[in-house]
Design a protein around this motif. Structure first.
Motif, PDB file in Angstrom:
ATOM      1  N   GLU A 115      -1.429  -1.596  -4.566  1.00 33.42           N
ATOM      2  CA  GLU A 115      -1.189  -1.652  -3.127  1.00 33.42           C
ATOM      3  C   GLU A 115      -0.101  -0.658  -2.715  1.00 33.42           C
ATOM      4  N   GLY A 116       0.929  -0.551  -3.533  1.00 31.62           N
ATOM      5  CA  GLY A 116       1.992   0.402  -3.225  1.00 31.62           C
ATOM      6  C   GLY A 116       1.505   1.834  -3.270  1.00 31.62           C
ATOM      7  N   LEU A 117       0.653   2.141  -4.242  1.00 26.06           N
ATOM      8  CA  LEU A 117       0.086   3.489  -4.352  1.00 26.06           C
ATOM      9  C   LEU A 117      -0.740   3.836  -3.123  1.00 26.06           C
ATOM     10  N   LEU A 118      -1.582   2.887  -2.695  1.00 22.57           N
ATOM     11  CA  LEU A 118      -2.409   3.122  -1.508  1.00 22.57           C
ATOM     12  C   LEU A 118      -1.538   3.299  -0.259  1.00 22.57           C
ATOM     13  N   ALA A 119      -0.505   2.488  -0.151  1.00 20.71           N
ATOM     14  CA  ALA A 119       0.378   2.596   1.015  1.00 20.71           C
ATOM     15  C   ALA A 119       1.127   3.929   1.014  1.00 20.71           C
ATOM     16  N   GLU A 120       1.558   4.366  -0.152  1.00 18.72           N
ATOM     17  CA  GLU A 120       2.322   5.617  -0.258  1.00 18.72           C
ATOM     18  C   GLU A 120       1.505   6.822   0.195  1.00 18.72           C
ATOM     19  N   HIS A 121       0.205   6.809  -0.102  1.00 17.38           N
ATOM     20  CA  HIS A 121      -0.641   7.970   0.189  1.00 17.38           C
ATOM     21  C   HIS A 121      -1.605   7.723   1.351  1.00 17.38           C
ATOM     22  N   ALA A 122      -1.402   6.687   2.108  1.00 14.81           N
ATOM     23  CA  ALA A 122      -2.306   6.347   3.210  1.00 14.81           C
ATOM     24  C   ALA A 122      -2.473   7.524   4.165  1.00 14.81           C
ATOM     25  N   GLY A 123      -3.748   7.793   4.520  1.00 16.68           N
ATOM     26  CA  GLY A 123      -4.046   8.848   5.479  1.00 16.68           C
ATOM     27  C   GLY A 123      -4.116  10.243   4.902  1.00 16.68           C
TER      28      GLY A 123
END
Length: 471
Positions: free
Chosen positions: A6-14
């Protein structure tokens, strides 16, 4: 230690487009931007997707037919989670894996009894490669025959039996010799087989590119011709199989068709773990795996991975429980008949073809002088441009994801999940009708947008951007 997904996805969102442009496929990222498909999807469930703005979409593409049970179905997810928790040994290699034997047994129970052996693959293209190799070994021949507009994958062997030259350009000499025949033309097939040098005729019972459906009796007679000439009759059910057409296999719509090999994949994965299968007659298998020395003469490291086998087994069970083949027939008829009624109201609609939830909407030159001018303008700019006059407003105005059905084909294809609900069918029909109303107003904003896309394509001196490479 824990990997923070989840943190990885949030870090690179967009960053989807930027990362692909920098590291993966810059030209495809450019395609998506050009046609306005550069969305960042962050959640999927059933027939729906949500982007990073919270917009909900109707997915009529289903990952090129992978998501027959919808996205992220909890039944399959729970089966995989339970399996991962028991620490079962997978890929021991020097063993006969239990779960591949169970899946093979259950697949055989759903197909013609003449198919007695199963070889597992990681994809549909790998399945086609397997069919080519085994057909050549079984017959001692090299020749191949495929149908015009066929699509069987993009690996080197599969390219030899693909019906679209754009996929072959730049890749040098391919596996051959191969001959092309029109789908439905038995005399052309007879001529192609006349030299008794063809190992296999590979055919889709319903073609993915354009949703081509052969005339009644063709597949049965084609199989008989192949038997007469000692050629393997290989059926590619990678997209049209697994209940999509209203029966487990699309060849079941024509009684009496007895294939030598059938290739499955896509939907067998349940949308989670890549898996495919080639089902074949016993003697074909025995010609290849003919001795203990040749027991692994054709093999794949991940071909019988236990996680993939669980995904396949869970998918089959869920399909039976939800009666998805019958639901596909009912939903397909509902959509197809509604679309067919629109043919009389909208000049651009030439024909609607469907078998279950594999639906092709073909466009043709209209009668009205002004609309004919618009038709010719679009085709002068780019021979694959016109269907984007439908797919782009469907996505932009109605949040419906669809696809163009092939290069230089004026067809859009619908292959939604087989458990699509009636309200989602109505969502699509209302969106499509609105897109047709706007398309029949010329000039207008839709045509202006297409003109810009077409001119950009010409300036870039590239092949047309609208078509997805697979499915």
């Amino acid at each position: 230690m824990r990997f923070d997904v989840e943190g990885l996805l949030a870090e690179h969102a967009g960053r989807n487009q930027a990362l692909h442009a920098a590291h993966v496929n810059p030209m495809f990222a450019r395609v998506l931007e050009t046609i306005g498909f550069d969305r960042c999807y962050v959640r999927g469930s059933g027939c729906h997707l949500w982007d990073d703005r919270g917009v909900k979409y109707l997915d009529m593409l289903a990952g090129y037919g992978v998501f027959c049970v919808g996205r992220n179905h909890p039944f399959i997810r729970d089966a995989l989670t339970e399996f991962l928790a028991i620490d079962h040994p997978s890929l021991v290699q020097m063993e006969a894996p239990l779960l591949s034997g169970v899946l093979a047994e259950r697949l055989k129970a759903r197909v013609p009894s003449c198919l007695e052996r199963v070889y597992f693959t990681n994809s549909g293209a790998e399945g086609v490669e397997t069919a080519i190799k085994l057909a050549r070994c079984a017959t001692g021949r090299a020749g191949l025959v495929h149908a015009r507009k066929a699509y069987h994958g993009l690996t080197t062997g599969a390219l030899a039996v693909i019906g679209d030259d754009i996929f072959r350009e730049g890749f040098g000499p391919l596996l051959g010799p191969a001959a092309e025949v029109p789908l439905g033309d038995l005399e052309a097939l007879r001529r192609a087989l006349a030299g008794d040098d063809v190992a296999a005729f590979i055919v889709e019972p319903v073609q993915g590119k354009g949703v081509g459906i052969p005339p009644e009796g063709y597949l049965r007679e084609a199989a008989a011709l192949c038997r007469e000439h000692g050629t393997m009759f290989v059926v590619d059910e990678v997209q049209c199989g697994m209940g999509r057409t209203g029966k487990f296999l699309a060849i079941e719509h024509e009684p009496g068709v007895e294939p030598d090999m059938v290739v499955l994949s896509k939907a067998l994965s349940g949308g989670y773990v890549p898996v495919g299968a080639v089902l074949m007659r016993r003697w074909i298998h025995e010609r290849t795996f003919s001795s203990m020395d040749r027991a692994v003469v054709h093999s794949s490291t991940f071909g019988q991975g236990a996680l993939a086998m669980v995904a396949g087994l869970a998918t089959l069970e869920l399909m039976d429980h939800l009666a998805l083949a019958e639901r596909a027939r009912q939903a397909g008829d509902y959509l197809g008949e509604a679309l067919e009624r629109m043919c009389h109201r909208f000049e651009f609609i030439k024909q609607v073809r469907w078998r279950g939830l594999m639906i092709g909407i073909e466009f043709g030159e209209p009668r009205s002088l002004g609309l004919r001018g618009a038709w010719h303008m679009a085709h002068r700019l780019d021979r694959s441009l016109f269907p984007q006059a439908v797919t782009i407003p469907l996505l932009d105005d109605h949040h419906v994801l669809t696809q163009v059905a092939g290069h230089h084909i004026d067809v859009i294809k619908l292959i939604p999940p087989l458990n699509i609900e009636r309200e989602d069918c109505d969502w699509f029909l209302a969106a499509f009708e609105d897109a047709m109303h706007k398309l029949h107003r010329f000039p207008g904003p839709v045509w202006e947008a297409l003109s810009k896309i077409g001119k950009h394509s010409l300036r870039a001196r590239r092949e047309p951007v609208p078509v997805s490479p697979a499915g």
